[in-house]
Design a protein around this motif. Structure first.
Motif, PDB file in Angstrom:
ATOM      1  N   ARG A 176     106.939  11.974  66.201  1.00 55.77           N
ATOM      2  CA  ARG A 176     108.220  12.606  66.573  1.00 55.77           C
ATOM      3  C   ARG A 176     109.047  11.637  67.399  1.00 55.77           C
ATOM      4  O   ARG A 176     110.280  11.605  67.321  1.00 55.77           O
ATOM      5  CB  ARG A 176     107.983  13.909  67.328  1.00 55.77           C
ATOM      6  N   HIS A 264     102.470  19.256  57.140  1.00 60.57           N
ATOM      7  CA  HIS A 264     103.006  18.189  57.995  1.00 60.57           C
ATOM      8  C   HIS A 264     103.160  16.885  57.216  1.00 60.57           C
ATOM      9  O   HIS A 264     102.972  15.805  57.764  1.00 60.57           O
ATOM     10  CB  HIS A 264     102.116  17.976  59.226  1.00 60.57           C
ATOM     11  N   ASP A 328      96.314  21.609  59.850  1.00 59.20           N
ATOM     12  CA  ASP A 328      97.081  22.633  60.564  1.00 59.20           C
ATOM     13  C   ASP A 328      98.370  22.978  59.831  1.00 59.20           C
ATOM     14  O   ASP A 328      98.926  22.168  59.095  1.00 59.20           O
ATOM     15  CB  ASP A 328      97.427  22.136  61.975  1.00 59.20           C
ATOM     16  N   GLU A 329      98.825  24.183  60.087  1.00 67.78           N
ATOM     17  CA  GLU A 329     100.178  24.627  59.750  1.00 67.78           C
ATOM     18  C   GLU A 329     100.654  24.177  58.366  1.00 67.78           C
ATOM     19  O   GLU A 329     101.712  23.558  58.244  1.00 67.78           O
ATOM     20  CB  GLU A 329     101.165  24.117  60.817  1.00 67.78           C
ATOM     21  N   TRP A 359      92.044  20.336  62.610  1.00 65.59           N
ATOM     22  CA  TRP A 359      92.561  21.364  63.516  1.00 65.59           C
ATOM     23  C   TRP A 359      91.915  22.701  63.155  1.00 65.59           C
ATOM     24  O   TRP A 359      91.317  22.841  62.083  1.00 65.59           O
ATOM     25  CB  TRP A 359      94.094  21.443  63.414  1.00 65.59           C
ATOM     26  N   TYR A 432      97.987  21.320  76.324  1.00 67.11           N
ATOM     27  CA  TYR A 432      99.185  20.781  75.666  1.00 67.11           C
ATOM     28  C   TYR A 432     100.156  20.362  76.763  1.00 67.11           C
ATOM     29  O   TYR A 432     100.618  21.182  77.540  1.00 67.11           O
ATOM     30  CB  TYR A 432      99.812  21.831  74.730  1.00 67.11           C
ATOM     31  N   ASP A 434     103.084  19.049  76.254  1.00 68.92           N
ATOM     32  CA  ASP A 434     104.494  19.162  75.865  1.00 68.92           C
ATOM     33  C   ASP A 434     105.001  20.548  76.229  1.00 68.92           C
ATOM     34  O   ASP A 434     105.591  21.265  75.425  1.00 68.92           O
ATOM     35  CB  ASP A 434     104.685  18.887  74.370  1.00 68.92           C
ATOM     36  N   TYR A 458     106.750  27.322  74.790  1.00 71.21           N
ATOM     37  CA  TYR A 458     105.603  27.508  75.690  1.00 71.21           C
ATOM     38  C   TYR A 458     106.078  27.857  77.096  1.00 71.21           C
ATOM     39  O   TYR A 458     107.008  27.220  77.599  1.00 71.21           O
ATOM     40  CB  TYR A 458     104.784  26.223  75.822  1.00 71.21           C
ATOM     41  N   TRP A 492     102.588  16.249  72.355  1.00 69.09           N
ATOM     42  CA  TRP A 492     103.469  16.221  71.177  1.00 69.09           C
ATOM     43  C   TRP A 492     104.848  15.813  71.647  1.00 69.09           C
ATOM     44  O   TRP A 492     105.242  16.128  72.779  1.00 69.09           O
ATOM     45  CB  TRP A 492     103.471  17.608  70.512  1.00 69.09           C
ATOM     46  N   GLU A 494     108.192  16.177  70.366  1.00 66.66           N
ATOM     47  CA  GLU A 494     109.492  16.688  69.922  1.00 66.66           C
ATOM     48  C   GLU A 494     110.557  16.534  71.008  1.00 66.66           C
ATOM     49  O   GLU A 494     111.716  16.242  70.705  1.00 66.66           O
ATOM     50  CB  GLU A 494     109.390  18.176  69.541  1.00 66.66           C
TER      51      GLU A 494
HETATM   52  C1  TNX Z   1     101.820  22.490  66.770  1.00 63.74           C
HETATM   53  S1  TNX Z   1      99.124  21.236  67.384  1.00 63.74           S
HETATM   54  C2  TNX Z   1     101.510  21.384  66.024  1.00 63.74           C
HETATM   55  C3  TNX Z   1     102.326  20.172  66.201  1.00 63.74           C
HETATM   56  C4  TNX Z   1     103.455  20.410  67.146  1.00 63.74           C
HETATM   57  C5  TNX Z   1     102.938  21.163  68.329  1.00 63.74           C
HETATM   58  C6  TNX Z   1     103.901  21.310  69.442  1.00 63.74           C
HETATM   59  C7  TNX Z   1      99.204  21.181  65.896  1.00 63.74           C
HETATM   60  C8  TNX Z   1      97.941  21.010  65.233  1.00 63.74           C
HETATM   61  N1  TNX Z   1     100.389  21.297  65.265  1.00 63.74           N
HETATM   62  O1  TNX Z   1     102.792  19.740  64.970  1.00 63.74           O
HETATM   63  O2  TNX Z   1     103.978  19.191  67.526  1.00 63.74           O
HETATM   64  O3  TNX Z   1     102.542  22.425  67.892  1.00 63.74           O
HETATM   65  O4  TNX Z   1     103.223  21.674  70.597  1.00 63.74           O
END
Ligand code: TNX
Length: 560
Positions: A176, A264, A328-329, A359, A432, A434, A458, A492, A494
């Protein structure tokens, strides 16, 4: 006795008097295997304090004789207090061995060590060079505090210490915001000063790709061109990675690379659009926030790509036993496709002789015995701010996917534990970085940075929040230390625009994470705050842009 050291050390003492800092003789090293460890100590001590100690490396010197008779060897100075550094094991069994996993895969590693400080000598010993490095780190902090306080003695004390967890890490987002080699070196310095031993590099994400893959030139030519929010891009050449890995290794820090798959992957799909599934091909442009982009496990070219990427990352990071494959995600990806993907990616890491980490969402696939799952989603998002915060980051049509992922998160870690995986502890609450700093800065100039730094999604946290918790208690379903791999913080980027922002989020929080990863038992806030405060002048001498939290008893800065 509470020494001005973080993480807290186990001590016996205090003794009488102290070891004089001025007029002490050279550091006497009796085992040539320790010469590189001592060389790093001398350089780091110089950077911390401006002091340069002399050193004598001589295998013919009898360390016991140096201590007891003050000098038998020619080059040690008779009658002058000495610092001896040796490989020895006496007394170290008083400390339990570490729980968890080593990122370098070593099974015989031992970080336990001793330090004896008396008016006549300082004796530093451990079974292995790494233990000696950790001991010398304690000595660095003691000397740093003494120098800051203009004390001419180190307190007489006996330290016999060792870590609670074998994996003590920091995950750094270099996507980022792209951090140059010098910035990463400074982060390694912060890690090793706090006895952290893993730097996890988050090398790929929607907004950028940060290392070279032979045969896939567009990953760097196109994928590395930018970062989040229009910031400048960049990547590390193999030579730069080798330099960082070596710099870290000299300080007993293992660099663990992460290639985040199958979500991602906006930067991958930007560079190689043909890897995207048809329906989502147009939404993989990762300039901001959380675009929906993932690799398709049904395509052969996906697996050719993953193979090339793993070969490249494994060749460039030879010191790690683990490769992080994200998981993740993967917003918008069907659950079964995600599970198939994660399982195959994990198997490909194993085929290449390394161990996979993912993750926590990776636990939705077939993780099992020997796998490591990184717990992060603690569910502590700020309900009131969530809609605004999400709106700032993500188009509204994506919210349901994000919220659905959060809802499933509670089951991940219990599922991983039930299947026999080990958990790397990284919950967003304490780990975390950030997140906004809750307390004001004693430096008015930092208040505008505080308003900007950390994701508003957060709740803000204090330094105290970062140290008053327990790694076993925080993991849902964890019975004891035995199921944990270790503790890892994450930053992180951002909201981070450059080095100063990064350091303002890292320090002092990194010290709290290290305290929980290394020290056993609980930490009393008042004692911790005093130890922390006594270390901060060293950070100033280092030029680190640490956050001057009003939770600490610091002088208020006046604006220049
Ligand atoms: C979630 S932590 C994410 C990151 C983001 C973060 C911000 C994770 C495995 N994925 O891509 O940067 O939240 O805190």
């Amino acid at each position: 006795m509470s020494l001005p050291v973080i993480p807290a050390v186990q001590t016996a003492g205090p003794g009488e008097g102290g070891f004089p800092l001025s007029g002490a003789g050279p550091l006497v090293v009796t085992d040539p295997a320790l010469a590189p460890v001592v060389a790093v100590f001398l350089d780091d001590l110089h950077a911390d304090t401006g002091l340069r100690l002399d050193v004598v490396v001589d295998a013919t010197i009898d360390a016991t004789a140096v201590r007891t008779t003050a000098a038998t060897a020619d080059r040690a100075i008779a009658g002058v207090p000495q610092i001896t550094v040796e490989l020895a094991v006496d007394g170290l069994d008083a400390v339990a061995t570490a729980a968890g996993l080593r990122a370098d895969g070593r099974r015989d590693a031992d970080e336990r060590h001793g330090i004896d400080i008396t008016p006549d000598h300082v004796r530093v010993w451990a079974a292995q060079p790494e233990g000696v490095h950790r001991a010398l780190t304690t000595l660095r902090q003691l000397i740093g505090a003494a120098v800051s306080e203009s004390a001419d003695h180190l307190p007489s004390v006996r330290v016999v210490d060792g870590p609670r967890f074998a994996w003590r890490g920091l995950s750094l987002d270099v996507v980022r915001t792209f951090h140059d080699v010098e910035t990463v070196r400074r982060v390694i310095d912060m890690c090793t000063l706090h006895k952290l031993n893993v730097l996890h590099l988050h090398l790929t994400d929607n907004e950028g790709w940060r290392f070279e893959v032979p045969g896939r030139p567009l990953l760097t030519e196109v994928g590395a061109a930018g970062a989040a929010w229009g910031r400048p891009g960049g990547w590390y050449t193999p030579a730069q990675i080798a330099e960082l890995v070596a710099y870290a290794a000299r300080r007993f820090v293992t660099v663990v690379p992460e290639v985040d798959l199958p979500g991602h992957t906006g930067a991958v799909l930007h560079a190689y659009p043909t890897l995207a599934p048809e329906i989502l091909a147009s939404s993989g442009d990762g300039g901001f926030g959380l675009p929906v982009a993932f690799l398709d496990p049904a395509r052969d070219e996906t697996w050719d790509f993953v193979g090339d990427v793993l070969d490249a990352v494994i060749a460039q990071f030879p010191g790690t036993a683990f490769v992080h494959v994200g998981g993740d995600e993967a917003f918008g990806m069907p659950d079964d496709a995600h599970a198939v993907f994660v399982d195959r990616a994990r198997a490909m890491v194993v085929e290449r002789g390394r161990r996979p980490i993912g993750w926590q969402e990776a636990a939705r696939g077939g993780v099992g015995d020997g796998d490591v799952v990184q717990y992060w989603m603690e569910g502590d998002l700020d309900g009131d701010h969530l809609p605004d915060a999400l709106a700032a980051m993500v188009p509204e049509d994506l919210w349901p996917m994000i919220l659905a992922n959060m809802e499933r998160a509670a089951g991940d870690v219990p599922a991983a534990l039930a299947k026999g995986a080990q958990v790397l502890v990284s919950p967003t609450g304490p780990l975390y970085f950030d997140r906004p700093h809750a307390a004001a800065s004693t430096d008015p100039a930092q208040e505008s940075a505080r308003a900007r730094l950390g994701l508003p999604v957060y709740p803000a946290t204090s330094l105290r929040d970062g140290v008053e918790w327990d790694p076993v208690e925080i993991v849902p379903g964890a019975a004891d230390e035995g199921v944990l791999a270790g503790v890892e913080a994450a930053v992180w980027c951002e909201t981070v625009t450059g080095r100063e922002d990064l350091e303002t989020l890292l320090l002092p929080r990194l010290a709290g994470a290290a305290e929980r990863a290394w020290a056993r038992g609980t930490t009393r806030w008042d004692d911790y705050a005093r130890r922390l405060t006594r270390q901060t002048p060293t950070w100033d001498r280092r030029g680190w842009a640490w956050f001057r939290s009003s939770e600490l008893d610091l002088p208020t800065r006046t604006q220049a």
